[in-house]
Design a protein around this motif. Structure first.
Motif, PDB file in Angstrom:
ATOM      1  N   LEU A 263       0.695  -1.176   0.040  1.00 50.66           N
ATOM      2  CA  LEU A 263       0.151  -0.027  -0.055  1.00 50.66           C
ATOM      3  C   LEU A 263       0.920   1.143   0.238  1.00 50.66           C
ATOM      4  CD1 LEU A 263      -2.809   1.558   0.280  1.00 50.66           C
ATOM      5  CD2 LEU A 263      -2.807   0.853   2.571  1.00 50.66           C
ATOM      6  N   ILE A 264       1.859   1.250   0.748  1.00 50.70           N
ATOM      7  CA  ILE A 264       2.647   2.586   0.889  1.00 50.70           C
ATOM      8  C   ILE A 264       3.630   2.574  -0.437  1.00 50.70           C
ATOM      9  CG2 ILE A 264       2.755   2.629   3.220  1.00 50.70           C
ATOM     10  CD1 ILE A 264       5.600   1.598   3.572  1.00 50.70           C
ATOM     11  N   GLU A 265       3.562   1.605  -1.173  1.00 50.85           N
ATOM     12  CA  GLU A 265       4.397   1.743  -2.521  1.00 50.85           C
ATOM     13  C   GLU A 265       3.249   2.312  -3.466  1.00 50.85           C
ATOM     14  OE1 GLU A 265       6.182  -1.967  -3.561  1.00 50.85           O
ATOM     15  OE2 GLU A 265       7.509  -1.870  -1.979  1.00 50.85           O
ATOM     16  N   LYS A 266       2.069   1.905  -3.432  1.00 47.83           N
ATOM     17  CA  LYS A 266       1.189   2.279  -4.459  1.00 47.83           C
ATOM     18  C   LYS A 266       0.745   3.627  -4.281  1.00 47.83           C
ATOM     19  CE  LYS A 266      -0.805  -2.192  -5.817  1.00 47.83           C
ATOM     20  NZ  LYS A 266      -1.858  -3.423  -5.398  1.00 47.83           N
ATOM     21  N   HIS A 267       0.367   4.059  -3.010  1.00 43.03           N
ATOM     22  CA  HIS A 267      -0.435   5.179  -2.601  1.00 43.03           C
ATOM     23  C   HIS A 267       0.081   6.368  -3.214  1.00 43.03           C
ATOM     24  CE1 HIS A 267      -0.258   8.615   0.288  1.00 43.03           C
ATOM     25  NE2 HIS A 267      -1.490   8.600  -0.133  1.00 43.03           N
ATOM     26  N   PRO A 268       1.668   6.568  -3.229  1.00 44.88           N
ATOM     27  CA  PRO A 268       2.080   7.966  -3.942  1.00 44.88           C
ATOM     28  C   PRO A 268       2.085   8.131  -5.313  1.00 44.88           C
ATOM     29  CG  PRO A 268       3.763   6.573  -2.781  1.00 44.88           C
ATOM     30  CD  PRO A 268       2.571   5.865  -2.506  1.00 44.88           C
ATOM     31  N   ILE A 269       1.913   6.917  -5.970  1.00 48.06           N
ATOM     32  CA  ILE A 269       1.710   7.020  -7.518  1.00 48.06           C
ATOM     33  C   ILE A 269       0.297   6.942  -8.178  1.00 48.06           C
ATOM     34  CG2 ILE A 269       4.168   6.197  -8.249  1.00 48.06           C
ATOM     35  CD1 ILE A 269       3.204   3.636  -8.204  1.00 48.06           C
ATOM     36  N   LEU A 270      -0.426   6.879  -7.240  1.00 48.51           N
ATOM     37  CA  LEU A 270      -1.999   6.772  -7.556  1.00 48.51           C
ATOM     38  C   LEU A 270      -2.737   8.260  -7.251  1.00 48.51           C
ATOM     39  CD1 LEU A 270      -2.509   3.108  -6.824  1.00 48.51           C
ATOM     40  CD2 LEU A 270      -3.081   4.265  -9.151  1.00 48.51           C
ATOM     41  N   PRO A 271      -3.647   8.475  -7.976  1.00 47.63           N
ATOM     42  CA  PRO A 271      -4.429   9.896  -7.710  1.00 47.63           C
ATOM     43  C   PRO A 271      -4.865  10.124  -6.145  1.00 47.63           C
ATOM     44  CG  PRO A 271      -5.458   8.693  -9.516  1.00 47.63           C
ATOM     45  CD  PRO A 271      -4.571   7.786  -8.889  1.00 47.63           C
ATOM     46  N   ASP A 272      -4.601  11.167  -5.702  1.00 46.68           N
ATOM     47  CA  ASP A 272      -5.044  11.748  -4.294  1.00 46.68           C
ATOM     48  C   ASP A 272      -6.341  11.460  -3.671  1.00 46.68           C
ATOM     49  OD1 ASP A 272      -2.463  12.543  -3.554  1.00 46.68           O
ATOM     50  OD2 ASP A 272      -3.058  14.609  -3.871  1.00 46.68           O
ATOM     51  N   ASP A 273      -7.441  11.446  -4.696  1.00 45.79           N
ATOM     52  CA  ASP A 273      -8.734  11.469  -4.207  1.00 45.79           C
ATOM     53  C   ASP A 273      -9.282   9.944  -4.093  1.00 45.79           C
ATOM     54  OD1 ASP A 273      -8.803  10.810  -6.905  1.00 45.79           O
ATOM     55  OD2 ASP A 273     -10.699  12.155  -7.241  1.00 45.79           O
ATOM     56  N   ILE A 274      -8.281   9.025  -4.289  1.00 43.07           N
ATOM     57  CA  ILE A 274      -8.572   7.437  -3.732  1.00 43.07           C
ATOM     58  C   ILE A 274      -8.831   7.587  -2.217  1.00 43.07           C
ATOM     59  CG2 ILE A 274      -7.599   5.341  -3.540  1.00 43.07           C
ATOM     60  CD1 ILE A 274      -6.687   5.615  -6.442  1.00 43.07           C
ATOM     61  N   GLU A 275      -9.764   6.819  -1.743  1.00 38.41           N
ATOM     62  CA  GLU A 275     -10.039   6.624  -0.444  1.00 38.41           C
ATOM     63  C   GLU A 275      -9.340   5.271  -0.007  1.00 38.41           C
ATOM     64  OE1 GLU A 275     -14.084   5.811   2.084  1.00 38.41           O
ATOM     65  OE2 GLU A 275     -14.026   7.489   0.765  1.00 38.41           O
ATOM     66  N   TRP A 276      -8.444   5.282   0.502  1.00 42.93           N
ATOM     67  CA  TRP A 276      -7.671   3.889   0.862  1.00 42.93           C
ATOM     68  C   TRP A 276      -8.208   3.364   2.053  1.00 42.93           C
ATOM     69  CZ3 TRP A 276      -5.018   1.529  -2.811  1.00 42.93           C
ATOM     70  CH2 TRP A 276      -4.548   2.058  -3.805  1.00 42.93           C
ATOM     71  N   HIS A 277      -8.593   2.079   2.028  1.00 41.43           N
ATOM     72  CA  HIS A 277      -9.024   1.062   3.106  1.00 41.43           C
ATOM     73  C   HIS A 277      -7.819   0.248   3.482  1.00 41.43           C
ATOM     74  CE1 HIS A 277     -13.403   2.421   3.034  1.00 41.43           C
ATOM     75  NE2 HIS A 277     -12.809   3.275   2.666  1.00 41.43           N
ATOM     76  N   TYR A 278      -7.597   0.027   4.432  1.00 42.29           N
ATOM     77  CA  TYR A 278      -6.587  -1.307   4.833  1.00 42.29           C
ATOM     78  C   TYR A 278      -7.501  -2.229   5.408  1.00 42.29           C
ATOM     79  CZ  TYR A 278      -2.743  -3.751   6.361  1.00 42.29           C
ATOM     80  OH  TYR A 278      -1.667  -4.819   6.450  1.00 42.29           O
ATOM     81  N   ILE A 279      -7.393  -3.378   4.850  1.00 43.20           N
ATOM     82  CA  ILE A 279      -8.398  -4.433   5.017  1.00 43.20           C
ATOM     83  C   ILE A 279      -7.767  -5.597   5.917  1.00 43.20           C
ATOM     84  CG2 ILE A 279     -10.093  -3.776   3.576  1.00 43.20           C
ATOM     85  CD1 ILE A 279      -8.885  -6.138   1.598  1.00 43.20           C
ATOM     86  N   GLY A 280      -6.581  -5.796   5.870  1.00 48.57           N
ATOM     87  CA  GLY A 280      -5.793  -6.792   6.560  1.00 48.57           C
ATOM     88  C   GLY A 280      -5.447  -6.826   8.043  1.00 48.57           C
ATOM     89  N   HIS A 281      -4.769  -7.631   8.604  1.00 48.96           N
ATOM     90  CA  HIS A 281      -4.329  -7.788   9.832  1.00 48.96           C
ATOM     91  C   HIS A 281      -3.333  -6.593   9.964  1.00 48.96           C
ATOM     92  CE1 HIS A 281      -3.859  -8.874  13.817  1.00 48.96           C
ATOM     93  NE2 HIS A 281      -2.538  -9.239  13.831  1.00 48.96           N
ATOM     94  N   LEU A 282      -3.311  -5.911  11.004  1.00 47.74           N
ATOM     95  CA  LEU A 282      -2.425  -4.601  11.126  1.00 47.74           C
ATOM     96  C   LEU A 282      -1.421  -4.756  12.431  1.00 47.74           C
ATOM     97  CD1 LEU A 282      -1.376  -1.900   9.873  1.00 47.74           C
ATOM     98  CD2 LEU A 282      -3.131  -0.785  11.054  1.00 47.74           C
ATOM     99  N   GLN A 283      -0.217  -4.722  12.195  1.00 46.03           N
ATOM    100  CA  GLN A 283       0.644  -4.875  13.341  1.00 46.03           C
ATOM    101  C   GLN A 283       0.640  -3.506  13.942  1.00 46.03           C
ATOM    102  OE1 GLN A 283       3.624  -7.134  11.007  1.00 46.03           O
ATOM    103  NE2 GLN A 283       4.057  -8.078  12.896  1.00 46.03           N
ATOM    104  N   THR A 284       0.880  -3.215  15.310  1.00 45.52           N
ATOM    105  CA  THR A 284       0.945  -2.091  15.867  1.00 45.52           C
ATOM    106  C   THR A 284       2.109  -1.164  15.242  1.00 45.52           C
ATOM    107  OG1 THR A 284       0.300  -3.200  17.767  1.00 45.52           O
ATOM    108  CG2 THR A 284       1.022  -0.949  18.247  1.00 45.52           C
TER     109      THR A 284
END
Ligand SMILES: *Cc1c(COP(=O)(O)O)cnc(C)c1O
Length: 222
Positions: A51-72
């Protein structure tokens, strides 16, 4: 069928109020742009690095949802831009999301993940653990997380009755939490359930947000 045809088919399938999260994990930026150009704005990913690789190269008005298990220890990478975190399963994780959101002057919407499936491998809280988190919330005084609802995954099975029962159970847990904690919940409105294989059932059982990947982008080979 191409991506836009598939997207349109799903959107015409679901009622107006139900949001579609296009799950783009493992899929290229080009494929994401194809969906974007059809009008899709909400995308879901389940790996922080990806996600952190894709986010900066895609349009700003995308609403990103993180759907996986997240480590603190990875929350800090997502906090500057993520809109919703779907699979929160501890007060410790909520505390970290609150802290990192505050640093970024943001409020991040979170869904608490409830374990509704038969399988032991799936993450999530049971109803008692969920209630414990809710009872802890007032003491924590979080100002930068919003508890927006619940998320769950049904058992991976052909047994539609079982899937329906599990979604119905999640909906009833949602209602009980909403009733019991109405004094501390101010925007508890989302029920994230339903994927490529089971979203029609999830919608019938009250889903407000479906997370669909392979039906839009094709199967994943990982
Ligand atoms: C991958 C994934 C999805 C989408 O799965 P599909 O079967 O491809 O639609 C939905 N929710 C979560 C949490 C996922 O990890």
């Amino acid at each position: 069928m191409d991506i836009s045809t598939r997207l349109e088919k799903i959107i015409s399938d679901i009622p107006d109020g139900v949001k579609l999260v296009a799950v783009s994990k493992t899929k290229s930026v080009d494929l994401i742009m194809e969906a974007y150009n059809t009008g899709q704005r909400i995308f879901g990913e389940n790996r922080v690095q990806e996600l952190i690789e894709k986010h900066p190269i895609l349009p700003d008005d995308i609403e990103w949802h993180y759907i996986g298990h997240l480590q603190t220890n990875k929350v800090k990478y997502l906090a500057p831009f993520v809109d919703m975190i779907h699979a929160v399963d501890s007060i410790k994780l909520l505390a970290e999301i609150d802290k990192q959101a505050r640093k970024n002057n943001r409020v991040i919407s979170c869904l608490l993940q409830v374990h509704i499936a038969d399988e032991e491998t799936k993450f999530g809280l049971n109803e008692e653990e969920l209630a414990d988190i809710m009872k802890d919330l007032p003491n924590m005084k979080f100002e930068n997380v919003r508890i927006s609802g619940l998320m769950g995954m049904a058992t991976y099975t052909d047994d539609e009755d079982q899937v329906r029962r599990e979604f119905r159970n999640l909906k009833s847990i949602f209602k009980r939490i909403e009733d019991e904690f109405s004094d501390i919940l101010y925007d508890f409105s989302e029920l994230s359930m339903g994927m490529s294989g089971d979203y029609p059932i999830a919608v019938e059982e009250g889903s407000t947000m479906i997370r669909v990947g392979s039906l839009i982008f094709g199967s994943r080979h990982l």
